[in-house]
Design an enzyme around this catalytic site. Structure first.
Site, PDB file in Angstrom:
ATOM      1  N   THR A  42     -36.094 -39.351   8.536  1.00  0.00           N
ATOM      2  CA  THR A  42     -35.082 -39.559   7.490  1.00  0.00           C
ATOM      3  C   THR A  42     -34.952 -38.319   6.609  1.00  0.00           C
ATOM      4  O   THR A  42     -33.868 -37.766   6.443  1.00  0.00           O
ATOM      5  CB  THR A  42     -35.497 -40.773   6.620  1.00  0.00           C
ATOM      6  OG1 THR A  42     -35.710 -41.872   7.488  1.00  0.00           O
ATOM      7  CG2 THR A  42     -34.433 -41.116   5.592  1.00  0.00           C
ATOM      8  N   GLU A  69     -39.774 -51.655   5.327  1.00  0.00           N
ATOM      9  CA  GLU A  69     -40.266 -51.348   6.667  1.00  0.00           C
ATOM     10  C   GLU A  69     -40.788 -52.616   7.343  1.00  0.00           C
ATOM     11  O   GLU A  69     -41.042 -53.620   6.680  1.00  0.00           O
ATOM     12  CB  GLU A  69     -41.387 -50.317   6.558  1.00  0.00           C
ATOM     13  CG  GLU A  69     -40.840 -48.964   6.146  1.00  0.00           C
ATOM     14  CD  GLU A  69     -41.920 -47.917   5.972  1.00  0.00           C
ATOM     15  OE1 GLU A  69     -42.930 -47.988   6.696  1.00  0.00           O
ATOM     16  OE2 GLU A  69     -41.742 -47.040   5.125  1.00  0.00           O
ATOM     17  N   LYS A 103     -47.331 -42.467  -6.564  1.00  0.00           N
ATOM     18  CA  LYS A 103     -46.356 -41.723  -7.385  1.00  0.00           C
ATOM     19  C   LYS A 103     -46.814 -41.635  -8.841  1.00  0.00           C
ATOM     20  O   LYS A 103     -46.712 -40.571  -9.460  1.00  0.00           O
ATOM     21  CB  LYS A 103     -44.989 -42.394  -7.296  1.00  0.00           C
ATOM     22  CG  LYS A 103     -44.347 -42.253  -5.918  1.00  0.00           C
ATOM     23  CD  LYS A 103     -43.131 -43.151  -5.801  1.00  0.00           C
ATOM     24  CE  LYS A 103     -42.461 -43.041  -4.453  1.00  0.00           C
ATOM     25  NZ  LYS A 103     -41.493 -44.112  -4.213  1.00  0.00           N
ATOM     26  N   GLY A 119     -33.920 -42.144   0.399  1.00  0.00           N
ATOM     27  CA  GLY A 119     -32.715 -41.899   1.196  1.00  0.00           C
ATOM     28  C   GLY A 119     -32.649 -40.438   1.597  1.00  0.00           C
ATOM     29  O   GLY A 119     -33.144 -39.559   0.884  1.00  0.00           O
ATOM     30  N   GLY A 171     -32.703 -52.492   6.108  1.00  0.00           N
ATOM     31  CA  GLY A 171     -33.350 -51.173   6.164  1.00  0.00           C
ATOM     32  C   GLY A 171     -33.972 -50.738   4.848  1.00  0.00           C
ATOM     33  O   GLY A 171     -34.397 -49.597   4.709  1.00  0.00           O
ATOM     34  N   LYS A 222     -46.248 -38.163  -1.116  1.00  0.00           N
ATOM     35  CA  LYS A 222     -47.002 -38.597  -2.314  1.00  0.00           C
ATOM     36  C   LYS A 222     -48.402 -39.095  -1.976  1.00  0.00           C
ATOM     37  O   LYS A 222     -49.336 -38.924  -2.752  1.00  0.00           O
ATOM     38  CB  LYS A 222     -46.261 -39.704  -3.078  1.00  0.00           C
ATOM     39  CG  LYS A 222     -45.850 -40.903  -2.246  1.00  0.00           C
ATOM     40  CD  LYS A 222     -44.376 -40.905  -2.094  1.00  0.00           C
ATOM     41  CE  LYS A 222     -43.862 -41.787  -1.017  1.00  0.00           C
ATOM     42  NZ  LYS A 222     -42.445 -41.630  -0.815  1.00  0.00           N
TER      43      LYS A 222
END
Ligand code: NAP
Length: 423
Positions: A13, A182, A197, A295, A179, A97
């Site tokens: 991605t 997962e 994070k 994204g 989507g 991360k």
């Protein structure tokens, strides 16, 4: 801008997003892209298949490559590959991360030794610029507090539970079909992703190394439609909040858990997969950064932004600006969840006996807990009732003690949920 030669590890991605965006920047030449499965079909117009390799060592050991862009994810082999790249004098850009949270200390130390930088804007909140602002234009500030929505998947699920009254299971299934989640959603729904994070974000915000192993973490799997309904009635939205604060005694409180967030709070208005970060600092005051936390394109914006920052710094001098180098030598003293202070939402299943509310009140009083709201949600078929309590600010260890005492009483059947509250 200096011409740079880049090697990219990972072409999923984020990697494909980075490749596409880089086509507009001729100063950055992609020398090689490493993937796991070289035979996988890549549907990218005009893509030169010869760029691909399934041996990432060809990137990290290639003397021509100036910068390694790691967008593969996970600890292995990313950690060893990046160590080799740094030892070979290459700058690093990563979106990983998990790697930064677990192995950052070693990587940053090595990078300092070798006089290279590790940039990681995409690792926290995807497309939202937050790392570079903290390290550069906000560096006059003492940041004392962060409250953030850092995981789009869980925010999407909770939004659907609120808007459509869905159970967690149904909302998760929808998120998977669309989507947003997962097949194995554990990393997101159990709060691991948000914890990685916030460990990175609180380390740079508080200028002390925050250990991922000491971050208290709870996910969203125990949120029930009943909690969402009660929260709504009381004027709250339930959100997975990653938070960090510097306490008056200098200790650090960092955690990830679902919270009832007052509808008036800006974070309560952040819906679907959007991410948002609120910072409090002196002298700047409160800031909020909101946008796409994931994204291909938003994340590529951050990765390519880092590459271009590096290219323009290296144009000015062979040594990148000090802001991009990590300076954290001090380890934060992190407090345990039992020592934190919060307002609480407690959902209690009690027998429909006279005096149940009185018992709850007495136990709370005995444990230094002031109740601010108490609400009973009708009587169920089994002659029990759901009683919801909102407390004033209390110590977590007192709350845990009170819950234990409640469960020892005959009329309290169960503690259905315990959540913290943010006003
Ligand atoms: N997705 C997002 O929106 C987003 C946002 C912010 C940060 N991130 C982070 O960015 C990283 C990548 O995420 P992603 O969503 O792009 O993952 P992804 O779609 O699963 O892609 C992973 C890529 O890495 C490649 N890869 C896996 N193991 C490899 C190995 N040993 N050597 C070389 N290549 C290998 C895979 O190769 P194949 O193509 O051959 O399978 C694939 O191209 C992760 O650290 C993630 O946390 C992602």
């Amino acid at each position: 801008m200096k011409n740079l030669k880049a090697g990219i590890i990972g072409f999923g991605t984020v990697g494909t997003g980075v490749y596409k965006v880089l086509q507009s920047f001729k100063e950055i030449e992609i020398k090689k892209i490493a993937v796991k499965n070289i035979n996988k079909k890549r549907n990218i117009e005009g893509f030169n298949q010869n760029l691909l390799t399934d041996n990432a060592e060809e990137i990290v050991n290639n003397p021509e490559i100036d910068v390694v862009v790691e967008v593969a994810g996970g600890i292995n082999p990313a950690f060893d590959l990046l160590k080799t790249a740094i030892k070979n004098g290459k700058h690093i850009i990563t979106a990983n991360k998990e790697l930064l949270a677990k192995k950052g200390e070693e990587l940053f130390r090595l990078a300092k030794e070798k006089n290279v930088v590790i940039l990681y804007e995409a690792a926290v909140a995807g497309g939202i610029p937050i790392i570079m602002p903290i390290k550069t234009i906000l560096s006059a500030n003492k940041i004392t507090k962060i409250a953030a929505i850092l995981n789009g998947t869980t925010n999407y699920i909770l939004t659907k539970m609120h808007e459509q009254g869905l159970s967690y299971e149904v909302a998760l299934k929808q998120a998977q079909e669309l989507g947003y989640a997962e097949t194995d959603p554990t990393g997101d729904v159990e709060g691991f992703d948000a914890a990685y994070k916030i460990s990175v974000l609180s380390t740079i915000s508080f200028n002390q190394r925050v250990s991922i192993d000491k971050i208290y973490r709870e996910g969203i799997t125990k949120i029930k439609p009943q909690d969402i309904k009660s929260a709504k009635e009381l004027g709250y939205r339930i959100k997975l909040i990653a938070m960090g604060q510097v306490l008056e005694n200098g200790k650090i409180d960092v955690r990830v858990h679902p919270m009832l967030v007052s509808k008036k709070h800006l974070l309560a208005k952040i819906d679907n997969a959007t991410n948002s970060i609120m910072l409090t600092g002196y002298p700047v005051g409160d800031l909020i950064f909101t946008g796409a936390g994931a994204g291909a394109e938003p994340t590529a914006s951050s990765v390519v932004g880092d590459i271009l920052v590096l290219a323009s710094e290296l144009e000015a001098s062979d040594k990148p600006l000090p802001q991009t180098i990590c300076h954290h030598d001090k380890n934060a003293v992190q407090i345990e969840i039992g020592d934190t202070y919060n307002e609480y939402y407690i959902s209690i299943n009690a027998s429909n006996n006279p005096g149940a509310i009185g018992i709850i009140g007495t136990i709370c009083g005995r444990n230094n807990i002031n109740i601010s709201t108490i609400m009973q949600n009708g009587i169920k078929e089994d002659n029990t009732a759901e009683i919801v309590v909102i407390t004033e600010i209390s110590k977590e260890s007192d709350i845990q003690k009170a819950l234990k005492e409640m469960l020892e009483s005959d009329c309290i059947k169960n503690i259905d949920n315990l959540l913290r509250v943010m006003n």
